[in-house]
Design a protein around this motif. Sequence first.
Motif, PDB file in Angstrom:
ATOM      1  N   LEU A 143      25.572  34.579  52.526  1.00 17.72           N
ATOM      2  CA  LEU A 143      26.120  33.329  52.017  1.00 17.72           C
ATOM      3  C   LEU A 143      25.180  32.152  52.263  1.00 17.72           C
ATOM      4  N   LEU A 144      24.539  32.136  53.437  1.00 19.01           N
ATOM      5  CA  LEU A 144      23.594  31.057  53.733  1.00 19.01           C
ATOM      6  C   LEU A 144      22.421  31.068  52.758  1.00 19.01           C
ATOM      7  N   GLY A 145      21.902  32.265  52.445  1.00 13.43           N
ATOM      8  CA  GLY A 145      20.798  32.354  51.493  1.00 13.43           C
ATOM      9  C   GLY A 145      21.188  31.856  50.118  1.00 13.43           C
ATOM     10  N   ALA A 146      22.390  32.250  49.635  1.00 10.64           N
ATOM     11  CA  ALA A 146      22.840  31.795  48.317  1.00 10.64           C
ATOM     12  C   ALA A 146      23.130  30.304  48.316  1.00 10.64           C
ATOM     13  N   ALA A 147      23.707  29.784  49.421  1.00 10.60           N
ATOM     14  CA  ALA A 147      24.067  28.366  49.485  1.00 10.60           C
ATOM     15  C   ALA A 147      22.850  27.450  49.512  1.00 10.60           C
ATOM     16  N   ALA A 148      21.685  27.955  49.877  1.00  7.13           N
ATOM     17  CA  ALA A 148      20.478  27.122  49.926  1.00  7.13           C
ATOM     18  C   ALA A 148      19.860  26.913  48.550  1.00  7.13           C
ATOM     19  N   LEU A 149      20.230  27.708  47.554  1.00  7.99           N
ATOM     20  CA  LEU A 149      19.568  27.655  46.248  1.00  7.99           C
ATOM     21  C   LEU A 149      19.682  26.309  45.517  1.00  7.99           C
ATOM     22  N   LEU A 155      14.939  23.086  43.738  1.00 10.52           N
ATOM     23  CA  LEU A 155      14.084  22.255  42.896  1.00 10.52           C
ATOM     24  C   LEU A 155      13.468  21.095  43.664  1.00 10.52           C
ATOM     25  N   ARG A 156      14.190  20.580  44.652  1.00 14.04           N
ATOM     26  CA  ARG A 156      13.674  19.461  45.440  1.00 14.04           C
ATOM     27  C   ARG A 156      12.772  19.938  46.574  1.00 14.04           C
ATOM     28  N   TYR A 157      13.139  21.044  47.191  1.00 14.00           N
ATOM     29  CA  TYR A 157      12.358  21.564  48.330  1.00 14.00           C
ATOM     30  C   TYR A 157      12.034  23.039  48.096  1.00 14.00           C
ATOM     31  N   VAL A 159      13.153  25.976  50.838  1.00 15.00           N
ATOM     32  CA  VAL A 159      14.246  26.874  50.444  1.00 15.00           C
ATOM     33  C   VAL A 159      13.766  28.316  50.436  1.00 15.00           C
ATOM     34  N   LEU A 160      12.542  28.553  49.933  1.00 15.48           N
ATOM     35  CA  LEU A 160      12.001  29.906  49.937  1.00 15.48           C
ATOM     36  C   LEU A 160      11.879  30.435  51.363  1.00 15.48           C
ATOM     37  N   GLY A 161      11.376  29.601  52.271  1.00 16.12           N
ATOM     38  CA  GLY A 161      11.258  30.031  53.666  1.00 16.12           C
ATOM     39  C   GLY A 161      12.605  30.341  54.301  1.00 16.12           C
ATOM     40  N   PHE A 162      13.605  29.475  54.030  1.00 16.70           N
ATOM     41  CA  PHE A 162      14.928  29.686  54.617  1.00 16.70           C
ATOM     42  C   PHE A 162      15.570  30.962  54.088  1.00 16.70           C
ATOM     43  N   VAL A 163      15.514  31.161  52.757  1.00 13.67           N
ATOM     44  CA  VAL A 163      16.116  32.366  52.176  1.00 13.67           C
ATOM     45  C   VAL A 163      15.369  33.613  52.652  1.00 13.67           C
ATOM     46  N   PHE A 164      14.045  33.498  52.819  1.00 13.68           N
ATOM     47  CA  PHE A 164      13.280  34.634  53.325  1.00 13.68           C
ATOM     48  C   PHE A 164      13.746  35.002  54.734  1.00 13.68           C
ATOM     49  N   VAL A 165      13.973  34.004  55.599  1.00 15.06           N
ATOM     50  CA  VAL A 165      14.403  34.269  56.977  1.00 15.06           C
ATOM     51  C   VAL A 165      15.773  34.925  56.999  1.00 15.06           C
ATOM     52  N   THR A 166      16.736  34.391  56.202  1.00 11.92           N
ATOM     53  CA  THR A 166      18.082  34.972  56.209  1.00 11.92           C
ATOM     54  C   THR A 166      18.066  36.405  55.665  1.00 11.92           C
ATOM     55  N   LEU A 174      11.781  32.722  45.129  1.00 20.63           N
ATOM     56  CA  LEU A 174      10.370  33.048  44.958  1.00 20.63           C
ATOM     57  C   LEU A 174       9.868  32.639  43.568  1.00 20.63           C
ATOM     58  N   LEU A 175      10.609  32.991  42.532  1.00 19.44           N
ATOM     59  CA  LEU A 175      10.208  32.616  41.172  1.00 19.44           C
ATOM     60  C   LEU A 175      10.174  31.098  41.011  1.00 19.44           C
ATOM     61  N   ASN A 176      11.127  30.413  41.615  1.00 20.70           N
ATOM     62  CA  ASN A 176      11.140  28.951  41.541  1.00 20.70           C
ATOM     63  C   ASN A 176       9.900  28.354  42.199  1.00 20.70           C
ATOM     64  N   ALA A 177       9.479  28.920  43.340  1.00 22.18           N
ATOM     65  CA  ALA A 177       8.278  28.422  44.021  1.00 22.18           C
ATOM     66  C   ALA A 177       7.041  28.620  43.153  1.00 22.18           C
ATOM     67  N   VAL A 178       6.947  29.773  42.503  1.00 27.21           N
ATOM     68  CA  VAL A 178       5.791  30.025  41.643  1.00 27.21           C
ATOM     69  C   VAL A 178       5.796  29.057  40.457  1.00 27.21           C
ATOM     70  N   MET A 179       6.935  28.871  39.809  1.00 23.74           N
ATOM     71  CA  MET A 179       7.014  28.042  38.604  1.00 23.74           C
ATOM     72  C   MET A 179       6.838  26.556  38.904  1.00 23.74           C
ATOM     73  N   THR A 180       7.125  26.133  40.139  1.00 26.15           N
ATOM     74  CA  THR A 180       6.930  24.731  40.504  1.00 26.15           C
ATOM     75  C   THR A 180       5.560  24.478  41.110  1.00 26.15           C
ATOM     76  N   GLY A 181       4.695  25.489  41.118  1.00 23.85           N
ATOM     77  CA  GLY A 181       3.334  25.299  41.579  1.00 23.85           C
ATOM     78  C   GLY A 181       3.103  25.537  43.057  1.00 23.85           C
ATOM     79  N   HIS A 182       4.088  26.032  43.799  1.00 20.07           N
ATOM     80  CA  HIS A 182       3.929  26.297  45.232  1.00 20.07           C
ATOM     81  C   HIS A 182       3.496  27.753  45.425  1.00 20.07           C
TER      82      HIS A 182
END
Length: 404
Positions: A48-54, A58-60, A64-71, A93-101
């Motif tokens: 639930l924590l991983g899904a709730a961070a999504l 877009l802002r972070y 968010v990728l790091g937090f979801v990875f940890v959970t 992960l896909l969001n990080a790639v598409m936003t240039g991170h």
Amino acid sequence: MLGMRRSVWTEVALVVAVAGAEIGPTAAIAHNRPDHGDLGVAGITLLLLGAAALPWRLRYPSWVLGFVFVTTAAYWGLGYARGPIFFALIIALLNAVMTGHRRAAIASVVAGFLCNPWLGYLLGRSDPPSVGYILGLAAWLVALISLGEALRNRRDQAREAARSQAEALRRRATEERLRIARELHDVVAHNMSLISIQAGVALHLIDSQPEQARSSLQTIKDASKETLVELRSILGVLRHVDAIDDPDTGELQGDEAGAPRSPVPGLHRVGELVDRARSAGIDVCLEMTGELDDRPRLPRQVDLAAYRIVQESLTNVVRHSDDRAATVRIQLRDGGLAVDILDEGSRGQVPRSDLPRGGNGIAGMRERAASVGGRLEAGPRPGRGFAVRAWLPIEADGGAGDSL
């Protein structure tokens, strides 16, 4: 406000969908296959924590990728029930790639490749991974990064296409505004110059030579009517108004009903320009040589450009010439149309009237010639007078536009 509400509800729906897609099937697997591990309250909380961070992705994106990875890694390493628990991590992960991170995305992929097979084993919660599992995981992660890059490239191409289309529309709008500005300048400058001069003549002669004054007033009437006709045509283009003939009466309907109509300006009307200049007291000699008497059908834009160049040049003769004489020479030459207007009397283009000065006549004529792939030169003639010389291509590859 409505758009913000829709965005909030979209994110809420995403959280619910991801949480349901992860927890529901995983709970079913845990119930039917106890040997695959238990879900438990702690496992559900991590998912639930991983899904709730999504919603903050877009802002972070990196955080968010790091937090979801940890959970996700914690859930997997602690040996909870196996199931489709990677949806939140894939989205982050896909969001990080598409936003240039890309760095954060690659770091998470490398960390996932190291942690996923070995973390449970190191914590004593699972067996060591097989070679096939490691190779399959590597291929899956590479495919995931490739998918993210493909989506990013496709989005960037779509944005670039949209920007190019918007720029093309702006450029066409600018060109259309310039074209309309040239039309307005040519129509108003030419006819208003004649009206002003003939009004002065009429005022001067109304008592001593009333018949001559009457002729000047008639010229004013004709010039003002011509101005209204052409201005109405230009405004019709702006409003996209189409005149509709009544099938019973043959009359016009709509906004164009009652509007004066005239042929599209072109060289077939150059005689009218000459007659009007003559009525203003200019001795104009018209020479149309080559095959212009049986001339081919000129491209529409070339025909209009030639007409406007003659019109503007004669306007300048009316306004500035002191000896009141000019020659208009039009001929087919070198695969194009040569248009020469020679002011026989102006000395240095000193204005002879009180009409406003400092217009854009010559610059507008150059723009007209350039718009059809031609060229125009204007300047004093040796000794006395002024010359305007234009060459407009009429061959098929000249880019002049549609034929009449």
